[in-house]
Design a protein around this motif. Structure first.
Motif, short mmCIF file in Angstrom:
data_model
loop_
_atom_site.label_atom_id
_atom_site.label_comp_id
_atom_site.label_asym_id
_atom_site.label_seq_id
_atom_site.Cartn_x
_atom_site.Cartn_y
_atom_site.Cartn_z
N GLY A 111 -7.65 1.64 -0.24
CA GLY A 111 -6.47 2.44 -0.53
C GLY A 111 -5.91 2.18 -1.91
N THR A 112 -4.69 2.67 -2.13
CA THR A 112 -4.00 2.52 -3.41
C THR A 112 -2.76 1.65 -3.21
N GLY B 79 -0.16 2.32 5.86
CA GLY B 79 -0.44 3.74 5.70
C GLY B 79 -0.70 4.47 7.00
N SER C 49 -1.88 7.54 1.17
CA SER C 49 -3.04 8.15 0.53
C SER C 49 -2.63 9.49 -0.09
N ARG D 222 0.84 -1.19 0.00
CA ARG D 222 0.00 0.00 0.00
C ARG D 222 0.87 1.24 0.00
#
Length: 468
Positions: free
Chosen positions: A66-67, A358, A31, A28
Protein backbone atom coordinates in the motif's frame (compact mmCIF):
# COMPACT_ATOMS: atom_id res chain seq x y z
CA UNK A 1 -10.73 33.15 -6.44
CA UNK A 2 -10.61 30.33 -8.95
CA UNK A 3 -11.65 26.98 -7.54
CA UNK A 4 -8.80 24.49 -7.07
CA UNK A 5 -8.64 21.53 -9.42
CA UNK A 6 -9.97 18.34 -7.87
CA UNK A 7 -6.56 16.65 -7.71
CA UNK A 8 -5.13 19.76 -6.02
CA UNK A 9 -7.94 19.65 -3.45
CA UNK A 10 -7.07 16.04 -2.66
CA UNK A 11 -3.38 16.93 -2.48
CA UNK A 12 -3.98 19.94 -0.22
CA UNK A 13 -6.31 18.05 2.10
CA UNK A 14 -3.82 15.25 2.68
CA UNK A 15 -0.94 17.70 3.21
CA UNK A 16 -3.11 19.48 5.77
CA UNK A 17 -3.87 16.22 7.60
CA UNK A 18 -0.17 15.33 7.71
CA UNK A 19 0.77 18.81 8.92
CA UNK A 20 -1.85 18.58 11.69
CA UNK A 21 -0.65 15.03 12.53
CA UNK A 22 -4.12 13.64 11.86
CA UNK A 23 -2.17 11.36 9.50
CA UNK A 24 1.03 10.23 11.20
CA UNK A 25 4.35 8.92 9.79
CA UNK A 26 4.04 5.25 8.88
CA UNK A 27 0.22 5.31 8.75
CA UNK A 28 -1.33 3.67 5.73
CA UNK A 29 -3.57 5.89 3.61
CA UNK A 30 -6.56 4.64 1.59
CA UNK A 31 -5.77 3.04 -1.74
CA UNK A 32 -6.38 5.09 -4.88
CA UNK A 33 -9.41 2.99 -5.67
CA UNK A 34 -10.84 3.28 -2.14
CA UNK A 35 -10.41 7.04 -1.88
CA UNK A 36 -11.77 7.61 -5.38
CA UNK A 37 -14.85 5.56 -4.49
CA UNK A 38 -15.27 7.33 -1.13
CA UNK A 39 -15.07 10.81 -2.66
CA UNK A 40 -16.89 9.92 -5.89
CA UNK A 41 -13.91 11.02 -7.98
CA UNK A 42 -12.23 9.35 -10.93
CA UNK A 43 -9.29 7.11 -10.07
CA UNK A 44 -7.13 9.23 -12.38
CA UNK A 45 -7.80 12.32 -10.25
CA UNK A 46 -6.68 10.61 -7.05
CA UNK A 47 -3.75 8.94 -8.81
CA UNK A 48 -2.42 12.34 -9.92
CA UNK A 49 -2.72 13.68 -6.37
CA UNK A 50 -0.95 10.64 -4.90
CA UNK A 51 1.83 10.87 -7.49
CA UNK A 52 2.43 14.48 -6.50
CA UNK A 53 2.40 13.58 -2.80
CA UNK A 54 4.91 10.78 -3.35
CA UNK A 55 7.09 13.01 -5.52
CA UNK A 56 7.08 15.76 -2.86
CA UNK A 57 7.98 13.31 -0.11
CA UNK A 58 4.71 13.28 1.81
CA UNK A 59 3.80 9.69 0.93
CA UNK A 60 5.77 6.60 0.02
CA UNK A 61 4.55 3.66 -2.06
CA UNK A 62 5.39 0.17 -0.78
CA UNK A 63 4.15 -1.98 -3.63
CA UNK A 64 1.37 -4.39 -2.72
CA UNK A 65 1.57 -3.34 0.93
CA UNK A 66 0.00 0.00 0.00
CA UNK A 67 0.82 3.69 0.32
CA UNK A 68 1.99 5.19 3.62
CA UNK A 69 2.78 8.55 5.17
CA UNK A 70 6.55 9.01 4.82
CA UNK A 71 8.71 8.34 7.87
CA UNK A 72 11.72 10.20 6.49
CA UNK A 73 13.10 13.43 7.85
CA UNK A 74 12.29 15.05 4.52
CA UNK A 75 8.62 15.07 5.44
CA UNK A 76 9.29 17.18 8.50
CA UNK A 77 11.21 19.71 6.42
CA UNK A 78 8.48 19.77 3.81
CA UNK A 79 5.84 20.34 6.45
CA UNK A 80 7.45 23.66 7.18
CA UNK A 81 6.67 24.93 3.70
CA UNK A 82 3.82 27.35 3.24
CA UNK A 83 1.15 25.13 1.73
CA UNK A 84 -2.40 26.33 2.10
CA UNK A 85 -4.86 23.46 2.28
CA UNK A 86 -8.55 24.04 1.67
CA UNK A 87 -10.66 23.84 4.82
CA UNK A 88 -13.81 22.99 2.94
CA UNK A 89 -14.81 19.47 1.95
CA UNK A 90 -13.38 18.25 -1.35
CA UNK A 91 -15.86 18.90 -4.08
CA UNK A 92 -16.86 15.56 -5.52
CA UNK A 93 -17.26 15.13 -9.23
CA UNK A 94 -20.18 13.60 -11.06
CA UNK A 95 -18.01 10.63 -11.99
CA UNK A 96 -19.95 7.39 -11.45
CA UNK A 97 -17.71 4.94 -9.62
CA UNK A 98 -18.09 1.38 -10.15
CA UNK A 99 -30.66 2.70 14.66
CA UNK A 100 -33.13 1.74 15.66
CA UNK A 101 -34.34 -1.18 17.84
CA UNK A 102 -32.24 -4.33 17.60
CA UNK A 103 -32.95 -7.55 19.43
CA UNK A 104 -29.67 -8.72 20.91
CA UNK A 105 -28.20 -11.64 19.02
CA UNK A 106 -31.15 -12.03 16.67
CA UNK A 107 -32.10 -11.01 13.16
CA UNK A 108 -35.80 -10.63 12.55
CA UNK A 109 -37.33 -10.17 9.12
CA UNK A 110 -36.74 -6.60 7.91
CA UNK A 111 -34.94 -5.89 11.20
CA UNK A 112 -34.32 -2.20 11.81
CA UNK A 113 -30.93 -0.92 12.87
CA UNK A 114 -28.97 -4.00 11.86
CA UNK A 115 -26.21 -4.13 9.20
CA UNK A 116 -25.73 -7.21 7.01
CA UNK A 117 -24.66 -10.03 9.30
CA UNK A 118 -23.55 -12.21 6.40
CA UNK A 119 -21.10 -9.57 5.17
CA UNK A 120 -19.27 -8.94 8.44
CA UNK A 121 -15.51 -9.60 7.92
CA UNK A 122 -15.30 -12.41 10.49
CA UNK A 123 -11.96 -13.89 9.43
CA UNK A 124 -10.18 -10.55 9.29
CA UNK A 125 -11.77 -9.45 12.56
CA UNK A 126 -10.56 -12.61 14.26
CA UNK A 127 -7.05 -12.05 12.96
CA UNK A 128 -6.97 -8.43 14.12
CA UNK A 129 -8.41 -9.43 17.50
CA UNK A 130 -5.68 -12.04 17.96
CA UNK A 131 -3.05 -9.47 17.10
CA UNK A 132 -4.43 -7.05 19.65
CA UNK A 133 -4.64 -9.72 22.35
CA UNK A 134 -0.91 -10.28 21.98
CA UNK A 135 -0.50 -6.76 23.35
CA UNK A 136 -1.46 -8.19 26.76
CA UNK A 137 -0.31 -5.31 28.93
CA UNK A 138 -2.36 -2.76 27.00
CA UNK A 139 -5.42 -4.90 26.35
CA UNK A 140 -5.84 -5.96 29.99
CA UNK A 141 -5.24 -2.61 31.66
CA UNK A 142 -7.78 0.11 32.42
CA UNK A 143 -8.92 1.91 29.26
CA UNK A 144 -8.26 5.60 28.76
CA UNK A 145 -11.59 7.27 29.66
CA UNK A 146 -11.50 9.61 26.66
CA UNK A 147 -10.67 6.80 24.22
CA UNK A 148 -7.81 4.73 22.82
CA UNK A 149 -5.46 7.28 21.15
CA UNK A 150 -4.87 5.32 17.90
CA UNK A 151 -8.63 5.00 17.40
CA UNK A 152 -9.17 8.71 18.03
CA UNK A 153 -6.47 9.46 15.44
CA UNK A 154 -8.03 7.08 12.91
CA UNK A 155 -11.50 8.54 13.34
CA UNK A 156 -10.10 12.05 13.01
CA UNK A 157 -8.37 11.17 9.72
CA UNK A 158 -11.54 9.51 8.39
CA UNK A 159 -13.73 12.50 9.27
CA UNK A 160 -11.27 14.96 7.76
CA UNK A 161 -10.99 13.06 4.48
CA UNK A 162 -14.52 11.68 4.03
CA UNK A 163 -16.85 14.05 5.89
CA UNK A 164 -15.00 17.36 5.68
CA UNK A 165 -15.00 17.78 9.47
CA UNK A 166 -12.03 19.93 10.49
CA UNK A 167 -10.92 18.45 13.82
CA UNK A 168 -7.95 17.12 15.76
CA UNK A 169 -7.75 13.76 17.50
CA UNK A 170 -7.98 15.52 20.88
CA UNK A 171 -11.48 16.67 19.93
CA UNK A 172 -12.65 13.06 19.38
CA UNK A 173 -14.07 11.22 22.41
CA UNK A 174 -14.92 7.51 22.28
CA UNK A 175 -18.30 6.63 23.79
CA UNK A 176 -20.52 3.63 24.41
CA UNK A 177 -22.48 4.08 21.21
CA UNK A 178 -24.90 6.87 20.33
CA UNK A 179 -26.62 6.90 23.69
CA UNK A 180 -23.26 7.10 25.45
CA UNK A 181 -22.41 10.21 23.42
CA UNK A 182 -25.74 11.85 24.21
CA UNK A 183 -25.37 10.97 27.89
CA UNK A 184 -21.93 12.57 27.92
CA UNK A 185 -23.45 15.75 26.49
CA UNK A 186 -26.08 15.66 29.21
CA UNK A 187 -23.41 15.47 31.89
CA UNK A 188 -21.36 18.32 30.50
CA UNK A 189 -23.34 20.89 28.51
CA UNK A 190 -27.09 20.32 28.58
CA UNK A 191 -28.55 21.85 31.74
CA UNK A 192 -31.93 21.35 33.31
CA UNK A 193 -34.63 23.36 31.47
CA UNK A 194 -32.39 24.13 28.49
CA UNK A 195 -34.48 24.38 25.33
CA UNK A 196 -33.51 21.84 22.69
CA UNK A 197 -34.87 21.70 19.15
CA UNK A 198 -35.66 18.13 18.23
CA UNK A 199 -36.89 16.85 14.89
CA UNK A 200 -40.53 15.80 14.79
CA UNK A 201 -40.82 12.87 14.09
CA UNK A 202 -37.60 11.64 15.69
CA UNK A 203 -35.58 8.68 16.93
CA UNK A 204 -37.44 7.73 20.17
CA UNK A 205 -34.36 7.18 22.43
CA UNK A 206 -33.21 10.73 21.69
CA UNK A 207 -36.47 12.13 22.99
CA UNK A 208 -36.43 9.91 26.08
CA UNK A 209 -32.80 10.66 26.96
CA UNK A 210 -33.20 14.42 26.61
CA UNK A 211 -36.29 14.37 28.78
CA UNK A 212 -34.44 12.40 31.45
CA UNK A 213 -31.81 15.14 31.42
CA UNK A 214 -34.52 17.67 32.20
CA UNK A 215 -34.23 19.44 28.84
CA UNK A 216 -37.26 21.30 27.48
CA UNK A 217 -37.96 19.73 24.10
CA UNK A 218 -39.05 21.95 21.23
CA UNK A 219 -40.49 19.66 18.53
CA UNK A 220 -39.75 21.11 15.08
CA UNK A 221 -41.57 19.64 12.09
CA UNK A 222 -39.73 17.93 9.22
CA UNK A 223 -40.65 18.01 5.54
CA UNK A 224 -38.97 16.81 2.34
CA UNK A 225 -36.10 19.30 2.88
CA UNK A 226 -35.46 18.27 6.48
CA UNK A 227 -36.03 20.18 9.69
CA UNK A 228 -38.03 23.40 9.20
CA UNK A 229 -35.59 25.92 10.66
CA UNK A 230 -38.03 28.84 10.42
CA UNK A 231 -40.52 26.90 12.52
CA UNK A 232 -37.85 26.30 15.13
CA UNK A 233 -36.99 29.99 15.27
CA UNK A 234 -40.67 30.89 15.58
CA UNK A 235 -41.13 28.50 18.50
CA UNK A 236 -37.85 28.97 20.39
CA UNK A 237 -35.40 31.37 18.76
CA UNK A 238 -33.16 31.36 21.86
CA UNK A 239 -32.90 27.61 22.26
CA UNK A 240 -29.50 26.36 23.41
CA UNK A 241 -29.28 23.25 21.22
CA UNK A 242 -30.64 21.68 18.05
CA UNK A 243 -30.37 17.89 17.63
CA UNK A 244 -30.57 16.96 13.95
CA UNK A 245 -29.96 14.00 11.60
CA UNK A 246 -29.15 15.89 8.39
CA UNK A 247 -27.66 13.10 6.24
CA UNK A 248 -30.55 10.66 6.61
CA UNK A 249 -33.35 11.93 8.83
CA UNK A 250 -34.55 9.37 11.33
CA UNK A 251 -37.20 8.17 10.59
CA UNK A 252 -38.35 9.96 7.39
CA UNK A 253 -35.12 9.32 5.48
CA UNK A 254 -34.91 12.79 3.90
CA UNK A 255 -31.66 14.78 3.54
CA UNK A 256 -31.38 18.32 4.90
CA UNK A 257 -31.28 20.76 1.99
CA UNK A 258 -28.39 23.19 1.51
CA UNK A 259 -30.59 26.22 2.22
CA UNK A 260 -31.82 24.71 5.50
CA UNK A 261 -28.24 23.78 6.42
CA UNK A 262 -27.07 27.36 5.95
CA UNK A 263 -30.10 28.70 7.84
CA UNK A 264 -29.43 26.35 10.74
CA UNK A 265 -25.74 27.28 10.91
CA UNK A 266 -26.61 30.99 10.81
CA UNK A 267 -29.13 30.56 13.62
CA UNK A 268 -26.58 28.76 15.80
CA UNK A 269 -23.91 31.42 15.14
CA UNK A 270 -26.29 34.29 15.89
CA UNK A 271 -27.58 32.77 19.13
CA UNK A 272 -24.47 31.07 20.55
CA UNK A 273 -26.32 27.78 20.29
CA UNK A 274 -24.92 24.32 19.63
CA UNK A 275 -25.90 22.07 16.76
CA UNK A 276 -25.75 18.40 17.77
CA UNK A 277 -25.21 16.62 14.47
CA UNK A 278 -26.07 12.94 14.55
CA UNK A 279 -24.48 11.88 11.25
CA UNK A 280 -26.83 8.90 11.12
CA UNK A 281 -26.40 6.56 8.14
CA UNK A 282 -24.20 9.10 6.33
CA UNK A 283 -21.99 6.32 4.97
CA UNK A 284 -24.72 5.02 2.68
CA UNK A 285 -25.76 7.09 -0.31
CA UNK A 286 -26.74 5.07 -3.39
CA UNK A 287 -27.47 7.78 -5.93
CA UNK A 288 -25.66 11.04 -6.73
CA UNK A 289 -23.03 12.59 -4.52
CA UNK A 290 -22.63 11.97 -0.81
CA UNK A 291 -23.45 15.18 1.09
CA UNK A 292 -20.65 16.50 3.36
CA UNK A 293 -21.27 16.73 7.07
CA UNK A 294 -23.18 19.73 8.32
CA UNK A 295 -20.22 20.46 10.60
CA UNK A 296 -18.07 21.11 7.51
CA UNK A 297 -19.96 24.34 6.78
CA UNK A 298 -18.56 26.39 9.63
CA UNK A 299 -15.34 27.06 11.50
CA UNK A 300 -17.22 28.38 14.55
CA UNK A 301 -17.12 26.28 17.72
CA UNK A 302 -20.84 25.53 17.68
CA UNK A 303 -20.93 21.90 16.54
CA UNK A 304 -21.10 18.65 18.45
CA UNK A 305 -20.71 15.79 16.01
CA UNK A 306 -21.88 12.24 16.76
CA UNK A 307 -21.11 9.01 14.90
CA UNK A 308 -21.09 5.28 15.62
CA UNK A 309 -19.83 1.96 14.26
CA UNK A 310 -23.21 0.29 14.74
CA UNK A 311 -24.36 0.49 11.13
CA UNK A 312 -21.00 0.09 9.40
CA UNK A 313 -19.75 -2.86 11.46
CA UNK A 314 -21.94 -4.14 14.28
CA UNK A 315 -24.18 -2.70 17.02
CA UNK A 316 -22.73 -5.28 19.41
CA UNK A 317 -19.48 -3.28 19.49
CA UNK A 318 -21.30 -0.49 21.35
CA UNK A 319 -18.77 2.06 20.20
CA UNK A 320 -19.43 5.58 19.02
CA UNK A 321 -17.65 8.91 19.05
CA UNK A 322 -18.31 12.53 19.84
CA UNK A 323 -16.38 15.42 18.30
CA UNK A 324 -16.42 18.60 20.39
CA UNK A 325 -15.20 22.18 19.76
CA UNK A 326 -11.57 22.91 20.66
CA UNK A 327 -12.53 25.19 23.52
CA UNK A 328 -14.41 22.33 25.20
CA UNK A 329 -11.69 19.67 25.05
CA UNK A 330 -10.69 20.15 28.69
CA UNK A 331 -14.31 20.17 29.86
CA UNK A 332 -15.06 16.85 28.16
CA UNK A 333 -11.74 15.31 29.11
CA UNK A 334 -12.41 16.10 32.77
CA UNK A 335 -15.96 14.75 32.47
CA UNK A 336 -14.72 11.49 30.96
CA UNK A 337 -12.21 10.97 33.77
CA UNK A 338 -14.80 11.77 36.45
CA UNK A 339 -17.87 10.03 35.05
CA UNK A 340 -16.76 7.51 32.44
CA UNK A 341 -14.78 4.31 32.94
CA UNK A 342 -13.96 4.14 29.26
CA UNK A 343 -14.93 1.65 26.55
CA UNK A 344 -13.45 -1.85 26.05
CA UNK A 345 -9.92 -1.33 24.81
CA UNK A 346 -9.81 -4.55 22.79
CA UNK A 347 -12.67 -3.44 20.55
CA UNK A 348 -11.13 0.01 20.20
CA UNK A 349 -7.78 -1.49 19.23
CA UNK A 350 -9.29 -3.78 16.63
CA UNK A 351 -11.27 -0.96 15.01
CA UNK A 352 -8.15 1.23 14.98
CA UNK A 353 -6.23 -1.50 13.14
CA UNK A 354 -9.21 -2.02 10.83
CA UNK A 355 -9.19 1.65 9.87
CA UNK A 356 -5.43 2.17 9.69
CA UNK A 357 -4.96 -0.94 7.58
CA UNK A 358 -7.28 0.42 4.88
CA UNK A 359 -9.91 -2.25 5.53
CA UNK A 360 -12.55 0.22 6.69
CA UNK A 361 -12.75 2.11 3.38
CA UNK A 362 -12.75 -1.19 1.49
CA UNK A 363 -15.55 -2.53 3.69
CA UNK A 364 -17.68 0.57 3.17
CA UNK A 365 -17.28 0.33 -0.58
CA UNK A 366 -18.36 -3.32 -0.51
CA UNK A 367 -21.35 -2.57 1.72
CA UNK A 368 -22.59 0.32 -0.42
CA UNK A 369 -22.67 -1.91 -3.47
CA UNK A 370 -24.44 -4.73 -1.62
CA UNK A 371 -26.95 -2.45 0.10
CA UNK A 372 -27.88 -0.66 -3.10
CA UNK A 373 -28.78 -4.04 -4.60
CA UNK A 374 -30.62 -5.26 -1.52
CA UNK A 375 -32.59 -2.06 -1.22
CA UNK A 376 -33.89 -2.40 -4.77
CA UNK A 377 -34.73 -6.09 -4.25
CA UNK A 378 -36.82 -5.31 -1.19
CA UNK A 379 -38.66 -2.41 -2.82
CA UNK A 380 -39.44 -4.47 -5.92
CA UNK A 381 -40.62 -7.50 -3.96
CA UNK A 382 -42.84 -5.50 -1.60
CA UNK A 383 -44.31 -3.47 -4.44
CA UNK A 384 -45.10 -6.66 -6.34
CA UNK A 385 -46.84 -8.12 -3.26
CA UNK A 386 -48.69 -5.07 -1.90
CA UNK A 387 -49.25 -3.07 -5.09
CA UNK A 388 -50.55 0.47 -4.65
CA UNK A 389 -51.27 -0.08 -0.96
CA UNK A 390 -47.72 1.05 -0.15
CA UNK A 391 -45.27 3.41 -1.83
CA UNK A 392 -41.61 4.27 -1.38
CA UNK A 393 -40.58 7.85 -2.12
CA UNK A 394 -37.64 8.49 0.19
CA UNK A 395 -34.10 9.26 -1.08
CA UNK A 396 -31.81 6.33 -1.83
CA UNK A 397 -29.82 6.62 1.39
CA UNK A 398 -29.41 4.82 4.69
CA UNK A 399 -30.29 1.33 5.90
CA UNK A 400 -34.05 1.55 6.33
CA UNK A 401 -37.07 2.06 4.11
CA UNK A 402 -40.25 3.97 4.80
CA UNK A 403 -43.26 2.25 3.24
CA UNK A 404 -45.91 4.94 3.13
CA UNK A 405 -49.54 3.94 3.77
CA UNK A 406 -52.86 5.63 3.08
CA UNK A 407 -54.13 7.94 5.88
CA UNK A 408 -56.94 5.54 6.78
CA UNK A 409 -54.52 2.67 7.44
CA UNK A 410 -53.61 1.73 11.02
CA UNK A 411 -49.83 1.46 10.88
CA UNK A 412 -49.54 0.55 14.56
CA UNK A 413 -51.88 -2.41 14.14
CA UNK A 414 -50.05 -3.59 11.02
CA UNK A 415 -46.67 -3.25 12.74
CA UNK A 416 -47.93 -5.24 15.74
CA UNK A 417 -49.15 -8.03 13.48
CA UNK A 418 -45.76 -8.05 11.78
CA UNK A 419 -43.87 -8.23 15.09
CA UNK A 420 -46.15 -11.03 16.31
CA UNK A 421 -45.08 -12.99 13.24
CA UNK A 422 -41.35 -12.53 13.61
CA UNK A 423 -40.70 -9.27 11.72
CA UNK A 424 -38.62 -6.38 13.09
CA UNK A 425 -40.87 -3.68 11.64
CA UNK A 426 -41.95 -0.46 13.37
CA UNK A 427 -44.82 1.97 12.80
CA UNK A 428 -44.09 5.54 11.75
CA UNK A 429 -46.91 7.46 13.43
CA UNK A 430 -45.82 6.87 17.09
CA UNK A 431 -42.53 8.60 16.34
CA UNK A 432 -44.21 11.97 16.03
CA UNK A 433 -44.36 14.25 19.06
CA UNK A 434 -46.78 17.00 18.02
CA UNK A 435 -46.84 17.12 14.22
CA UNK A 436 -48.67 14.56 12.11
CA UNK A 437 -46.10 12.69 10.03
CA UNK A 438 -48.55 10.38 8.29
CA UNK A 439 -48.80 6.60 8.36
CA UNK A 440 -46.09 4.17 7.36
CA UNK A 441 -44.00 1.12 8.15
CA UNK A 442 -40.25 1.28 8.84
CA UNK A 443 -38.27 -1.67 7.50
CA UNK A 444 -34.62 -2.67 7.38
CA UNK A 445 -33.31 -4.27 4.20
CA UNK A 446 -29.65 -5.03 4.97
CA UNK A 447 -30.14 -8.74 5.68
CA UNK A 448 -32.20 -9.61 2.61
CA UNK A 449 -29.50 -11.25 0.52
CA UNK A 450 -31.20 -12.75 -2.57
CA UNK A 451 -34.21 -12.07 -4.83
CA UNK A 452 -35.70 -15.40 -3.71
CA UNK A 453 -35.41 -14.42 -0.04
CA UNK A 454 -36.87 -10.98 -0.80
CA UNK A 455 -39.90 -12.48 -2.59
CA UNK A 456 -40.48 -15.05 0.15
CA UNK A 457 -40.31 -12.46 2.94
CA UNK A 458 -42.61 -10.05 1.12
CA UNK A 459 -45.16 -12.83 0.60
CA UNK A 460 -44.97 -13.91 4.25
CA UNK A 461 -45.30 -10.31 5.45
CA UNK A 462 -48.39 -9.81 3.29
CA UNK A 463 -49.97 -12.95 4.71
CA UNK A 464 -49.09 -11.86 8.27
CA UNK A 465 -50.43 -8.32 8.30
CA UNK A 466 -53.23 -8.55 5.72
CA UNK A 467 -54.79 -11.95 6.35
CA UNK A 468 -57.56 -12.94 3.97
Amino acid sequence: MERQSLYKQVYSRIVSLISQEALTPGQRVPSIRSLASELRLSRNTVEIAYSMLISDGYLEARGQAGTFVSRTHAIRRLMGKSITATQTPIKKSNHNSSRDETAAGTSLGYQLGLPALDLFPHKLWSSLSSRQMKLQSKMLSYPTPSGYPPLRESICAYLQLSRGVDCSSEQVFITAGYQGALNLLGRTLIKHSDEVWIEDPCFPPSRHLLRQMGARLVPVSVDKEGIRVDDGKARAARAKFALVTPAHQSPLGVTLSLKRRLDLVAWANDNNAYIIEDDYDSEYCYEGRRVPALASLTSHGDFLYLGTFSKVLSPSLRLGYLVVPKNLITVFDDACHQLNGGCPILSQGVIADFMQGGYFARHLRKMRTAYAQRREMVIESLTAEFGSRINFNTPATGLHLLARLAPDENDQLLAKRARDNGFGIAALSPRSIEHDCGKGLLLGFANVATPQQAASMARRLHQSILPS
